[in-house]
Write a protein that holds these residues in place. Structure first.
Motif, mmCIF file in Angstrom:
data_model
loop_
_atom_site.group_PDB
_atom_site.id
_atom_site.type_symbol
_atom_site.label_atom_id
_atom_site.label_comp_id
_atom_site.label_asym_id
_atom_site.label_seq_id
_atom_site.Cartn_x
_atom_site.Cartn_y
_atom_site.Cartn_z
ATOM 1 N N GLY A 195 0.794 -1.221 0.000
ATOM 2 C CA GLY A 195 0.000 0.000 0.000
ATOM 3 C C GLY A 195 0.824 1.269 0.000
ATOM 4 N N PHE A 196 1.996 1.201 0.601
ATOM 5 C CA PHE A 196 2.719 2.453 0.876
ATOM 6 C C PHE A 196 4.163 2.480 0.391
ATOM 7 C CE2 PHE A 196 -0.662 1.941 4.052
ATOM 8 C CZ PHE A 196 -1.409 3.082 3.779
ATOM 9 N N CYS A 197 4.588 1.460 -0.350
ATOM 10 C CA CYS A 197 5.966 1.459 -0.839
ATOM 11 C C CYS A 197 5.936 0.907 -2.269
ATOM 12 C CB CYS A 197 6.834 0.591 0.085
ATOM 13 S SG CYS A 197 8.582 0.913 -0.050
ATOM 14 N N ALA A 198 6.014 1.786 -3.241
ATOM 15 C CA ALA A 198 5.900 1.358 -4.639
ATOM 16 C C ALA A 198 7.152 0.603 -5.069
ATOM 17 C CB ALA A 198 5.694 2.584 -5.526
ATOM 18 N N PRO A 199 7.022 -0.227 -6.131
ATOM 19 C CA PRO A 199 8.207 -0.925 -6.650
ATOM 20 C C PRO A 199 9.353 0.061 -6.900
ATOM 21 C CG PRO A 199 6.240 -1.777 -7.699
ATOM 22 C CD PRO A 199 5.806 -0.609 -6.849
ATOM 23 N N LYS A 207 9.574 7.079 1.975
ATOM 24 C CA LYS A 207 8.283 7.548 2.500
ATOM 25 C C LYS A 207 7.718 6.574 3.523
ATOM 26 C CE LYS A 207 7.974 11.260 -0.022
ATOM 27 N NZ LYS A 207 9.145 12.010 0.492
ATOM 28 N N LEU A 208 8.458 5.486 3.757
ATOM 29 C CA LEU A 208 8.010 4.492 4.738
ATOM 30 C C LEU A 208 9.190 4.112 5.627
ATOM 31 C CD1 LEU A 208 5.708 2.549 5.696
ATOM 32 C CD2 LEU A 208 6.589 0.876 4.046
ATOM 33 N N VAL A 246 6.169 11.153 5.687
ATOM 34 C CA VAL A 246 6.760 9.826 5.888
ATOM 35 C C VAL A 246 5.880 9.050 6.865
ATOM 36 C CG1 VAL A 246 8.717 8.568 6.884
ATOM 37 C CG2 VAL A 246 9.118 10.544 5.395
ATOM 38 N N LEU A 247 5.503 7.851 6.449
ATOM 39 C CA LEU A 247 4.662 7.001 7.286
ATOM 40 C C LEU A 247 5.574 6.156 8.188
ATOM 41 C CD1 LEU A 247 1.619 6.360 7.560
ATOM 42 C CD2 LEU A 247 1.954 4.575 5.835
ATOM 43 N N LEU A 248 5.294 6.186 9.493
ATOM 44 C CA LEU A 248 6.072 5.378 10.450
ATOM 45 C C LEU A 248 5.279 4.115 10.775
ATOM 46 C CD1 LEU A 248 8.388 4.911 12.481
ATOM 47 C CD2 LEU A 248 7.146 6.362 14.100
ATOM 48 N N PHE A 249 5.844 2.983 10.427
ATOM 49 C CA PHE A 249 5.244 1.673 10.712
ATOM 50 C C PHE A 249 5.886 1.167 12.001
ATOM 51 C CE2 PHE A 249 5.308 -2.975 8.805
ATOM 52 C CZ PHE A 249 4.640 -3.451 9.919
ATOM 53 N N LEU A 250 5.132 1.276 13.089
ATOM 54 C CA LEU A 250 5.619 0.838 14.403
ATOM 55 C C LEU A 250 5.082 -0.566 14.662
ATOM 56 C CD1 LEU A 250 5.135 3.518 17.229
ATOM 57 C CD2 LEU A 250 7.263 2.455 16.472
ATOM 58 N N ASP A 251 5.960 -1.528 14.618
ATOM 59 C CA ASP A 251 5.572 -2.921 14.834
ATOM 60 C C ASP A 251 5.698 -3.220 16.328
ATOM 61 O OD1 ASP A 251 5.414 -5.655 15.086
ATOM 62 O OD2 ASP A 251 6.751 -6.101 13.398
ATOM 63 N N GLU A 252 4.535 -3.314 16.978
ATOM 64 C CA GLU A 252 4.525 -3.503 18.431
ATOM 65 C C GLU A 252 4.140 -4.929 18.828
ATOM 66 O OE1 GLU A 252 3.681 1.047 19.864
ATOM 67 O OE2 GLU A 252 1.916 -0.210 19.584
ATOM 68 N N ALA A 253 4.762 -5.900 18.140
ATOM 69 C CA ALA A 253 4.440 -7.310 18.404
ATOM 70 C C ALA A 253 4.636 -7.680 19.876
ATOM 71 C CB ALA A 253 5.301 -8.201 17.516
ATOM 72 N N ARG A 304 -8.216 6.706 9.734
ATOM 73 C CA ARG A 304 -9.245 6.190 8.827
ATOM 74 C C ARG A 304 -8.722 6.079 7.397
ATOM 75 N NH1 ARG A 304 -12.147 9.308 12.397
ATOM 76 N NH2 ARG A 304 -13.903 8.169 13.244
ATOM 77 N N GLU A 305 -7.949 7.087 6.979
ATOM 78 C CA GLU A 305 -7.445 7.108 5.602
ATOM 79 C C GLU A 305 -6.512 5.921 5.365
ATOM 80 O OE1 GLU A 305 -7.517 9.753 7.678
ATOM 81 O OE2 GLU A 305 -9.223 10.687 6.664
ATOM 82 N N VAL A 306 -5.630 5.669 6.327
ATOM 83 C CA VAL A 306 -4.691 4.551 6.182
ATOM 84 C C VAL A 306 -5.454 3.230 6.220
ATOM 85 C CG1 VAL A 306 -2.803 3.312 7.320
ATOM 86 C CG2 VAL A 306 -2.664 5.799 7.022
ATOM 87 N N ILE A 307 -6.406 3.116 7.133
ATOM 88 C CA ILE A 307 -7.194 1.874 7.224
ATOM 89 C C ILE A 307 -7.961 1.655 5.922
ATOM 90 C CG2 ILE A 307 -9.094 0.696 8.437
ATOM 91 C CD1 ILE A 307 -6.470 0.823 10.077
ATOM 92 N N ALA A 308 -8.408 2.744 5.294
ATOM 93 C CA ALA A 308 -9.129 2.615 4.023
ATOM 94 C C ALA A 308 -8.237 1.963 2.966
ATOM 95 C CB ALA A 308 -9.616 3.988 3.554
ATOM 96 N N THR A 309 -6.947 2.217 3.018
ATOM 97 C CA THR A 309 -6.030 1.564 2.076
ATOM 98 C C THR A 309 -5.973 0.054 2.334
ATOM 99 O OG1 THR A 309 -4.738 3.563 1.808
ATOM 100 C CG2 THR A 309 -3.639 1.503 1.253
ATOM 101 N N PHE A 310 -5.937 -0.335 3.605
ATOM 102 C CA PHE A 310 -5.966 -1.774 3.922
ATOM 103 C C PHE A 310 -7.225 -2.411 3.345
ATOM 104 C CE2 PHE A 310 -3.155 -0.420 7.414
ATOM 105 C CZ PHE A 310 -2.208 -1.425 7.390
#
Ligand SMILES: *Cc1c(COP(=O)(O)O)cnc(C)c1O
Length: 359
Positions: free
Chosen positions: A91-95, A146-147, A177-184, A227-233
């Motif tokens: 969704g957020f990192c193009a080829p 951007k990610l 820049v979108l920050l993907f915080l993986d909180e496993a 909401r906007e990001v979730i809409a992409t999912f």
């Protein structure tokens, strides 16, 4: 793409080493299982396996929204963080585009980047293998990424960056820049030290039932985002991917706080034991905010030999892949009995590795 088998599973390792049962301390699975309430709920749910799960996971999302004090459409449920990670990359990192991540962090990200034609831009880790905000910001600046991916607490180092550090990192990144915080592993940390539960439109946080909740085999996790990001999912996700039994189990697991507190306390005890075990052998260990501990064996080769020597003794562990912690092995906290068995076989394996190195 070159052919690859990213993870050799403990089942396959057991076959290769001719052992029936492995002491499974290599994948950070919970040794304490799911909550008995989750087990009961899942058992009751099995007869209706003929039904698809609710594609919106509505009941579970409602419970999660109450817990995180956010809106329903700020949550998406998927088949674990690994699934969400693939969607985030798509969704957020193009080829061709870069995604910044700390060298040595959770490798599944890199498989997704590679499979979707994107690429990693590495930020160098700190002394204990954790992320360094200044290095991340510099990598973003030089690459134009951007990610950004940050696992916090981190796997495989176990390092943890507190609320203030994450806030400073976010502030140091451009707003686009979108920050993907993986909180496993967030469930092992006092919530006061985690970022607050406010939805930031520039940040995606992911959580899972695989680690502290002990439901890795059920494959269920979620993301918190705008909401906007979730809409992409919603555009990309497999709408019937989450299985019904997992949804029901996760809902029941959320309601069992007492069980969770017990798991967290026992995991803390187990970490202390591993630190003490390392110290008894004169070895370093890394601070950890997770359900695993990294123990320093020496060089990368020594650590690889140790993984192999442990496998020969029926113990499955893994090791960090990048310096400066590639001379460590990573051991998941087991039950008290598993920890005792590990301590014994660890001593034997260490002797054999040291003898071979000397001889
Ligand atoms: C275990 C782990 C995951 C995988 O979580 P699932 O929900 O089981 O897919 C993701 N990120 C990190 C950092 C992990 O350690």
């Amino acid at each position: 793409m070159p052919a690859s088998t990213p993870f050799v599973a403990p089942e396959e390792l057991a076959r290769r080493h001719g052992v029936k049962e492995m002491l499974r301390l290599g994948a950070n699975e919970s040794a304490f299982g799911p909550s008995p309430r989750a087990i009961a709920a899942m058992r009751d749910a099995v007869p209706l396996t003929s039904w698809y799960g609710d594609p919106e996971s509505l009941e579970l999302r409602a419970a999660l929204a109450a817990r995180h004090r956010c809106a329903l459409d700020e949550i998406v449920v998927a088949c674990g963080i690994d699934d969400l990670m693939g969607l985030i990359v798509r969704g957020f990192c193009a080829p061709g585009e870069p995604c910044v991540a700390t060298r040595g962090t959770y490798p599944t990200l890199f498989y997704h980047l590679s499979a979707y034609g994107a690429r990693p831009e590495f930020a160098e880790p700190g002394e204990a293998g954790g992320m360094v905000p200044a290095n991340i910001a510099a990598a973003v600046q030089r690459s134009g990424a951007k990610l950004v991916y940050v696992a916090n607490p981190d796997n495989p180092s176990g390092a943890f960056a507190d609320r203030a550090t994450i806030a400073a990192l976010r502030a140091a990144l451009p707003d686009d820049v979108l920050l993907f915080l993986d909180e496993a592993y967030a469930d092992f940390v006092d919530p006061a030290h985690l970022p607050p539960d406010t939805i930031d439109p520039r940040t995606i946080r992911t959580r899972t039932f695989s680690k502290a909740y002990g439901m890795a085999g059920a494959r269920i996790g979620y993301a918190l985002a705008s909401r906007e990001v979730i809409a992409t999912f919603q555009k990309l996700r497999l709408h019937f991917g989450v299985n019904r039994t997992a949804q029901i189990g996760a809902l029941a697991a959320l309601a069992d706080d007492a069980f969770m507190r017990g798991v967290i306390a026992e995991v803390a005890r187990g970490r202390d034991e591993y630190h003490a075990l390392a110290a008894r052998h004169g070895l370093p260990s890394l601070p950890s905010a997770t359900n695993f501990v990294c123990i320093g064996i020496g060089t990368k080769r020594a650590a690889e030999a140790m993984v192999e020597a442990l496998l020969q003794r029926g113990v499955f562990v893994r090791k960090p892949w990048a310096p400066p912690i590639d001379g460590f092995i990573r051991v998941t906290v087991g039950t008290a009995a598993e920890r005792a068995a590990f301590a014994e076989r660890f001593a034997e394996a260490l002797d054999s590795v040291r003898e071979k190195a000397a001889g």
